[in-house]
Enzyme design. Sequence first.
Site: not given
Ligand code: NAD
Length: 308
Positions: A7, A9-10, A129, A185, A189, A193, A256, A269
């Site tokens: 995973g 993502g960000a 992120a 936490k 949220n 949120n 977020s 979520e």
């Molecule tokens: P994210 O949404 O950036 O990524 C999660 C998944 O979704 C990844 O596989 C990503 O590739 C996919 N994705 C993202 N945008 C997409 C799009 N436009 N189209 C298709 N797929 C897409 O998730 P995140 O923000 O990295 O969060 C991951 C976990 O960490 C979550 O539980 C979140 O609550 C937690 N978290 C996030 C942050 C933050 O600042 N981002 C901070 C603390 C905890």
Amino acid sequence: MKIAIAGSGALGSGFGFKLFQAGNEVTLIDTWPDHVEAINTNGLEVDFNGEKGTEKIPAFFPQDVKDTFDVVFVFTKSMQLANMLEAIQHTLTEDTKIICLLNGLGHKQTLAKYIPVKNIFMGTTVWTAGIDAPGKVHFMGQGPVELQNIDPNEKAAAEELVEMMAKAGLNGQYSDNVVFSTWRKACVNGTLNVLCSILDCDIEELSKTETCRNMMTSIITEFSLGAKVEGVTLDVTETVDYLMDLCGKVGPHYPSMHQDLIQNHRPTEVDYLNGAVAKMGKEHGFDAPTCQIITDLIHAKEDLLGIK
Ligand code: NAD
């Protein structure tokens, strides 16, 4: 160390980038085709606290990964966790350690369906992120990451993982009570949120509404009943004071869930926050009507926006 980010993502990309720069062998795993392709073509571009860098880190779809790993960070959204765990089973050995820093409740139970308890390490983080474009993310803050073993015999392993994150500049810290931190936490949220998303406002605007404290008190009262089931004491007044104070410190920022739901029309979520507490209420015999209506409202908004 051989590390996979399941995973990417960000937050997963941010962690992968820092761990790679610290000399670990990192593999990014993701299911978003544009993102995987951009990373493999141009490298992963990360803006870390204002400083831009690009690293050639390999990215794969889960089914294409051939390696096994010492450590896997899961960084999906909560509702994607089970599918990701199923998809990466072939990359795990009987000793692969899994680190879960997802927001929300109930992940330990999901992980335990796929991973031996001795290999599960739970935590929380306040790193933040966001994705700017496929292959490009920003990663901000100073941490920390709090981490704890679930199996009482695995404290030394948790401390090693903390050290590995500290060496990568991720500010890893051992926690004696990660269950409390997780609930704390979830309180953030499950109030800021969801309320900012329903009201379509930023955190400062929320905190200035006359009913903010009342709404938070209703939600946190129900969260405290859920926490009690897991042996965690949440003082409702102290938690609401903490949240009101946090609103003042964070200021005019959209949380977020607002960014996901209102700005980018992505699923939320909520089932792992207020929805999890409402479900616990049904299972353990306490009332959680505020959490239920909040969950229903967020799902109704997802429906109205055509989000699947
Ligand atoms: P994210 O949404 O950036 O990524 C999660 C998944 O979704 C990844 O596989 C990503 O590739 C996919 N994705 C993202 N945008 C997409 C799009 N436009 N189209 C298709 N797929 C897409 O998730 P995140 O923000 O990295 O969060 C991951 C976990 O960490 C979550 O539980 C979140 O609550 C937690 N978290 C996030 C942050 C933050 O600042 N981002 C901070 C603390 C905890």
